[in-house]
Design a protein around this motif. Sequence first.
Motif, PDB file in Angstrom:
ATOM      1  N   ALA A   5       0.831  -1.204   0.000  1.00 20.37           N
ATOM      2  CA  ALA A   5       0.000   0.000   0.000  1.00 20.37           C
ATOM      3  C   ALA A   5       0.868   1.258   0.000  1.00 20.37           C
ATOM      4  N   VAL A  46      -5.899   4.511  -6.180  1.00 23.05           N
ATOM      5  CA  VAL A  46      -7.022   3.635  -5.815  1.00 23.05           C
ATOM      6  C   VAL A  46      -6.495   2.253  -5.436  1.00 23.05           C
ATOM      7  N   GLY A  47      -5.502   1.760  -6.174  1.00 21.65           N
ATOM      8  CA  GLY A  47      -4.872   0.483  -5.825  1.00 21.65           C
ATOM      9  C   GLY A  47      -4.234   0.536  -4.453  1.00 21.65           C
ATOM     10  N   ILE A  49      -5.139   2.485  -1.955  1.00 23.49           N
ATOM     11  CA  ILE A  49      -6.226   2.519  -0.965  1.00 23.49           C
ATOM     12  C   ILE A  49      -6.816   1.132  -0.765  1.00 23.49           C
ATOM     13  N   LEU A  50      -7.050   0.414  -1.866  1.00 18.73           N
ATOM     14  CA  LEU A  50      -7.590  -0.945  -1.755  1.00 18.73           C
ATOM     15  C   LEU A  50      -6.614  -1.872  -1.030  1.00 18.73           C
ATOM     16  N   VAL A  53      -6.894  -1.042   2.638  1.00 25.88           N
ATOM     17  CA  VAL A  53      -8.137  -1.592   3.209  1.00 25.88           C
ATOM     18  C   VAL A  53      -7.995  -3.098   3.410  1.00 25.88           C
ATOM     19  N   TRP A  54      -7.404  -3.773   2.427  1.00 24.92           N
ATOM     20  CA  TRP A  54      -7.199  -5.218   2.548  1.00 24.92           C
ATOM     21  C   TRP A  54      -6.256  -5.544   3.703  1.00 24.92           C
TER      22      TRP A  54
END
Length: 61
Positions: A5, A46-47, A49-50, A53-54
């Motif tokens: 991230a 966005v990647g 952020i994802l 979150v993961w």
Amino acid sequence: MWFVAAALAVLSALFYAAGKHEIGDLGITMCQYGGTFCDSPHYVLVGAILAGVWAKFVSIS
């Protein structure tokens, strides 16, 4: 996963700067190979952020 991230967030900033022609020859090379990401660095953000979150999801115990 936190490392991924963070790395994606840094890459997003680099692609943003490269798209604005702020980092010289490195930016030219980056945009030559990753033109889509220079035009739209938010895809990488966005990647990031994802991935964050993961990482948060899998670290919940």
